[in-house]
Motif scaffolding. Sequence first.
Motif, short mmCIF file in Angstrom:
data_model
loop_
_atom_site.label_atom_id
_atom_site.label_comp_id
_atom_site.label_asym_id
_atom_site.label_seq_id
_atom_site.Cartn_x
_atom_site.Cartn_y
_atom_site.Cartn_z
N ALA A 159 0.83 -1.21 0.00
CA ALA A 159 0.00 0.00 0.00
C ALA A 159 0.86 1.26 0.00
CB ALA A 159 -0.93 0.00 1.21
N ILE A 160 1.97 1.24 0.74
CA ILE A 160 2.84 2.42 0.80
C ILE A 160 3.57 2.61 -0.52
CG2 ILE A 160 4.82 3.46 1.98
CD1 ILE A 160 3.79 2.08 4.56
N LEU A 161 3.97 1.51 -1.19
CA LEU A 161 4.54 1.63 -2.54
C LEU A 161 3.53 2.29 -3.48
CD1 LEU A 161 6.50 -1.67 -3.29
CD2 LEU A 161 7.31 0.66 -3.73
N ARG A 162 2.28 1.89 -3.35
CA ARG A 162 1.23 2.48 -4.17
C ARG A 162 1.06 3.97 -3.86
NH1 ARG A 162 -4.73 -0.32 -4.92
NH2 ARG A 162 -5.52 1.09 -6.54
N LEU A 163 1.14 4.32 -2.59
CA LEU A 163 1.06 5.73 -2.20
C LEU A 163 2.23 6.52 -2.75
CD1 LEU A 163 -0.07 5.21 1.51
CD2 LEU A 163 -1.42 6.32 -0.29
N CYS A 164 3.41 5.92 -2.75
CA CYS A 164 4.59 6.59 -3.31
C CYS A 164 4.37 6.90 -4.79
CB CYS A 164 5.83 5.72 -3.14
SG CYS A 164 6.47 5.65 -1.46
#
Length: 224
Positions: free
Chosen positions: A100-105
């Motif tokens: 999810a954090i990769l997606r947010l990045c």
Amino acid sequence: MLTNNQRKLMASLETKKGREKTGLCLVEGQKMIDTAGAAVEEVFHINDLGQRSFGKIATTDTPQEVIGVAKIPVWSMEQIKKAKTIILLDRVQDPGNVGAILRLCLGFDATMILVESADPSSTKVIRASAGGLFLVPWIDLDPSRARDALKELNRPIYRLEKRSGAKSESVLATDQPIVLIIGNEGSGISITSEGTSVVIDHNPKLESLNVATATAIALHERYR
């Protein structure tokens, strides 16, 4: 039908050791295969493996009909540095949160350094990242190298943590390039590098925000 070598390869890519040895990972579904693009080396249909074998490899309850074998991207520190915001994940263990954090990045123009966190090449992370693994520059470092990298980056450090004297997330609203450290879901940040503590206020009835949710709020503050 798959050869024995192909079957062995597919099985090995279910493990971190196998992915590290080959430099390859599994990509599930046509949309994810399209996102991985030129990194994809082979694509197998459910008919190539058989329903049972395909079900064992796929990580979703209702698997897609295709699985690809793709090269794990290799990014450089120079590519990491190009972003105004660098996220440093400190022992974030849940694959869903890392994805999810990769997606947010990807959504908020950040890059990522992972330290003792969930393997970004696992199928669960790739799926949660919506293919961000192939689009967002990231590197995986051990703790000692991470400390050296922070010195090399020579940027202000912000630490997303609830502690005395922590500032509101509004301090992140600056054009200055920064590193934002995100800690473990249960125990917080272990990296001792000094920085400005940032807390996201919320109703005290809630003990804490999910790490990916907190990161989303912080990155949006940086982006707007």
